[in-house]
Design an enzyme around this catalytic site. Structure first.
Site, short mmCIF file in Angstrom:
data_model
loop_
_atom_site.label_atom_id
_atom_site.label_comp_id
_atom_site.label_asym_id
_atom_site.label_seq_id
_atom_site.Cartn_x
_atom_site.Cartn_y
_atom_site.Cartn_z
N HIS A 38 -4.12 3.22 -3.39
CA HIS A 38 -4.28 2.64 -2.05
C HIS A 38 -3.53 1.33 -1.85
CE1 HIS A 38 -6.27 0.99 1.55
NE2 HIS A 38 -6.26 -0.13 0.85
N ARG A 52 -21.80 -19.89 35.90
CA ARG A 52 -22.71 -19.06 36.70
C ARG A 52 -23.21 -19.87 37.89
NH1 ARG A 52 -28.75 -18.54 36.56
NH2 ARG A 52 -29.15 -16.63 37.72
N GLY A 57 -3.55 -3.80 11.48
CA GLY A 57 -3.99 -4.26 10.15
C GLY A 57 -5.49 -4.37 10.15
N HIS A 80 -28.25 -15.90 25.16
CA HIS A 80 -27.18 -15.73 26.14
C HIS A 80 -26.41 -17.03 26.42
CE1 HIS A 80 -28.95 -11.87 26.62
NE2 HIS A 80 -28.24 -11.56 27.69
N HIS A 99 -1.94 -1.28 7.08
CA HIS A 99 -1.63 -1.50 5.66
C HIS A 99 -0.58 -0.51 5.18
CE1 HIS A 99 -4.90 1.49 5.63
NE2 HIS A 99 -4.37 1.94 4.51
N GLU A 139 -17.61 -4.41 24.58
CA GLU A 139 -16.76 -5.59 24.65
C GLU A 139 -15.58 -5.51 23.69
OE1 GLU A 139 -20.05 -5.71 24.13
OE2 GLU A 139 -20.86 -6.58 25.98
N HIS A 141 0.83 -1.21 0.00
CA HIS A 141 0.00 0.00 0.00
C HIS A 141 0.86 1.25 0.00
CE1 HIS A 141 -2.31 -3.34 1.67
NE2 HIS A 141 -3.42 -2.71 1.30
C1 LIG Z 1 -11.38 -4.72 9.87
C2 LIG Z 1 -10.85 -4.54 8.50
N1 LIG Z 1 -11.68 -4.57 7.46
C3 LIG Z 1 -11.20 -4.44 6.21
C4 LIG Z 1 -9.88 -4.30 5.97
C5 LIG Z 1 -9.34 -4.22 4.55
N2 LIG Z 1 -8.86 -2.86 4.28
C6 LIG Z 1 -7.58 -2.54 4.36
S1 LIG Z 1 -7.28 -0.93 4.07
C7 LIG Z 1 -8.92 -0.63 3.80
C8 LIG Z 1 -9.39 0.75 3.45
C9 LIG Z 1 -8.88 1.72 4.42
O1 LIG Z 1 -9.08 3.01 3.99
P1 LIG Z 1 -8.24 4.17 4.66
O2 LIG Z 1 -8.21 3.98 6.12
O3 LIG Z 1 -8.80 5.45 4.15
O4 LIG Z 1 -6.79 3.94 4.14
P2 LIG Z 1 -6.14 4.64 2.86
O5 LIG Z 1 -7.05 4.40 1.71
O6 LIG Z 1 -6.00 6.07 3.18
O7 LIG Z 1 -4.83 3.94 2.70
C10 LIG Z 1 -9.65 -1.79 3.95
C11 LIG Z 1 -11.11 -1.87 3.78
C12 LIG Z 1 -9.03 -4.29 7.09
N3 LIG Z 1 -7.71 -4.18 6.97
N4 LIG Z 1 -9.53 -4.39 8.33
#
Ligand SMILES: Cc1ncc(C[n+]2csc(CCOP(=O)(O)OP(=O)(O)O)c2C)c(N)n1
Length: 662
Positions: A264, A520, A119, A473, A71, A411, A31
């Site tokens: 991205h 419980r 991540g 539950h 990323h 949670e 990325h």
């Molecule tokens: C919980 C989760 N869902 C989905 C992803 C897959 N994912 C990685 S980056 C991203 C988009 C993130 O966008 P942004 O925070 O704006 O990062 P940018 O485009 O600026 O690099 C997604 C959906 C992930 N890493 N974690």
């Protein structure tokens, strides 16, 4: 920051951009966009504000830096390299390769300077809240002037983090708690994977965070002065956390891809990379270029940081001399000290028979004074989870010395904040909810295992036998779900002795999380052959009774141990003799030498397992001619006794089913 002419600063920022873009291109995966857009704010933070020592990456007085959008890992790796951490150009060149120290997303323990594994979006923000909470808690315990008094926790987060629920939970909690040393810089570039954020995310983030009780500022992502001032203003307001919206352009400098989702999550491509370098006035080769004057600049930065550390160290030393008792307490936290004979001490005076959650409560009261770094938490269920430290007081807002964290009904954030405490290593958090709500916090449980964190997860109301609350539950598949996570130890104790072993083992285990799964309902006592053998219990599985002439074995956990015992008594009256094996921790038991496993379950004995849960994992011990008495449907709303009848978990019904199998 050392003084530097504008063009050198620009060159230094471009160095970060290009190291990241080159790294991703070399790996042909990763990325580049986020590091390229966020390079300015990273540069300002790291050179002008962040306190660090590359030679002692875990220096207590450092500011913590968390890259929530993992990323963008090449941003962190590039910074670590330039700042002089043990991260070489070769490490950057091996980005995303097998066994490299620069995995696709930052992983705790792989590379010095990586504060936590990120991540899964949103986690890092919540981890950061945990770091900030830990700072506030320890600082309160040590009093003013202590070495943990004045560091900050900085997190970089992105649109994805902002959208995730866990981030909202954590931000709400941090705002309530007034965690003034938490500063999040929001890489506000308006782009995620599927396009502009306008297609999915149109809320007013500023007002949202203001409503949470945060200070919110906005600044242009290329305006170093503005970023610097915003960070200074965030630092100056210690009464609330801060969000700085930094308006950036994803993939800054790339002629075609800047400002688009194309920047991205894929390498720029040779052509676009070359065009980017030309546009930024950067030589097309060599790759991974760090110009000499940029290196020299970072040398100067390091000298400034070293001087800051020197000041801190002298102050810390003077504080230690003046406060020997407090210094001892600090060391107990730094070591997360647990008496080596904790189990023996607990076994010496066991609580009376009861539900294992109540037994746990009595044990926690004994443990708390012996383990100062133990911090209890619950997501609005202390009353039911019974893991609170009695008289220990609540944490915050504003007064953080308590031993119980009231997380509210959050949670997911609770798990991630607890992990933040564990990453920082100053506390052993033990956070609780109903076992059913593991589903609301599974991501941090998995990350605790992946990152080998000593986070304790306390889960009560561990089976359908919680009764009247009904199937919403009643956990059925949750033990299996927990045990499916590699590296976690799942304890489901049957009586006070086993509950003591579970707590002691979890507290003494340094290299991974433990789950304590507690009932419980009150349980009948377990009758053991002979004296209690703590060493056997520690092994995760042991014979409770091993009568001569046994032709089969019954394995059980938790509430089903006394149940299986009663069933075996009925069978023995009919001349069918079996041994009873308790396996409070399957992972531990399976990791024992074969000799122990064979001693507990002698080869040749038929094996049945009894557990009021899905039970899939027991087939591993039971084999082809074995039997698993579990529950493979959802429960019902009814009193415990009616459910025991319905699911065949009475002594008579278990005996009958075992007899049929035999
Ligand atoms: C919980 C989760 N869902 C989905 C992803 C897959 N994912 C990685 S980056 C991203 C988009 C993130 O966008 P942004 O925070 O704006 O990062 P940018 O485009 O600026 O690099 C997604 C959906 C992930 N890493 N974690």
């Amino acid at each position: 920051m050392p003084s530097a002419p504008r063009d050198l600063v620009e060159k230094a920022v471009n160095t970060i951009r290009m190291l990241a873009a080159d790294g991703v291109q070399q790996a042909n995966s990763g990325h580049p966009g986020m590091p390229m857009g966020a390079a300015d704010m990273a540069f300002v933070l790291w050179t002008r504000h962040l306190r660090f020592d590359p030679k002692e990456p875990r220096w207590l007085g450092r500011d913590r830096f968390i890259l929530s959008g993992g990323h963008g890992s090449m941003l962190l790796y590039s910074l670590l390299h330039l700042a002089g951490f043990d991260c070489t150009l070769d490490d950057l060149k091996r980005f995303r390769q097998l066994h490299s120290r620069t995995p696709g997303h930052p992983e705790f323990g792989h590379l010095p300077g990586v504060e936590c594994t990120t991540g899964p979006l949103g986690q890092g923000v919540a981890n950061a809240a945990g770091f900030a909470l830990g700072q506030a808690m320890l600082s309160a315990r040590l009093g003013s002037g202590s070495p943990v008094e004045d560091h900050f926790v900085y997190a970089f987060c992105g649109d994805g983090d902002m959208m995730e629920g866990v981030c909202s939970e954590a931000a709400s909690f941090a705002g309530h708690q007034k965690l003034g040393r938490l500063i999040c810089l929001y890489d506000d570039n308006g782009i995620t994977i599927d396009g502009k954020t306008s297609i999915t995310f149109t809320e007013d983030v500023t007002r949202r965070f203001e409503a949470y009780g945060w200070q919110v500022q906005a600044v242009d992502g290329r305006d170093h002065q503005g970023i610097d001032q915003a960070i200074a203003a965030a630092r100056a307001d210690l009464s609330r956390p801060s969000l700085i919206r930094v308006k950036t352009v994803i993939g800054y400098g790339a002629p075609k891809k800047a400002g688009t989702p194309g920047a991205h999550g894929a390498a720029l491509g040779e052509e676009e990379l070359a065009a980017t370098k030309r546009a930024l006035g950067w030589p097309e080769s060599p790759r991974f270029l760090v110009p000499d004057d940029v290196r020299a600049f970072w040398d100067e930065v390091r000298k400034e940081k070293a001087a800051q550390k020197q000041v801190w160290s002298e102050r810390a030393l003077a504080w230690r001399r003046a406060n020997p008792e407090k210094a001892k307490l600090l060391d107990a936290h730094l070591e997360r000290a647990v008496p080596a004979d904790l189990l023996e001490r607990l076994l010496a005076e066991l609580p009376a028979h009861d539900s294992t959650r109540k037994v746990g409560h009595a044990l926690v009261q004994k443990i708390a004074p012996l383990v100062p770094s133990l911090e209890a938490g619950s997501a609005d269920l202390f009353e039911s989870n019974n893991n609170d430290v009695k008289g220990g007081g609540a944490v915050g807002p504003g007064a953080y010395g308590g031993r119980n964290i009231f997380f509210g009904v959050r949670e997911h954030a609770m798990g991630a904040i607890a992990n933040g405490l564990s990453y920082d290593g100053l506390f052993i958090p033990a956070v609780a909810t109903f076992l059913q709500f593991l589903d609301y916090m599974r991501p941090p449980v998995r990350l605790a295992a992946l990152s080998k964190l000593q986070t304790l997860f306390v889960y009560t109301h561990d089976s359908v036998f919680l009764g009247e609350d009904g199937p919403t539950h009643q956990p059925v598949e949750h033990l299996t779900a927990l045990r499916a996570i590699p590296g976690i130890e799942v304890w489901r104790p049957a009586d006070p002795a086993e509950t003591a072993v579970a707590w002691a083992s979890a507290l003494l285990r340094r290299d991974g999380p433990s789950a304590l799964v507690l009932t419980r309902q009150k349980l009948a006592p377990v009758k053991r052959d002979g004296a209690l053998d703590p060493q056997a219990l520690r092994r995760g599985g042991y014979p409770v009774s091993a009568p001569a002439g046994a032709t089969f074995a019954v394995v059980a956990t938790g509430s089903e141990v006394p149940l299986a015992q009663a069933a075996l008594e009925l069978l023995s009256q009919k001349g069918k003799v079996g041994r009873l094996v308790s396996v409070p921790c399957l992972e531990r038991f399976l990791s024992q030498p074969a000799a122990w496993r064979d001693e507990v379950l002698p080869p040749g004995l038929k094996v049945a397992a009894v557990e009021a849960a899905r039970g899939i994992e027991w087939w591993r011990l039971c084999g082809r001619d074995g039997l698993v008495l579990g529950i493979d449907r959802f429960g019902e709303s009814a009193p415990e006794k009616a459910l025991a009848e319905l699911f065949g978990f009475t002594p008579a019904k278990v005996a009958e089913r075992l007899e049929r199998w035999l």
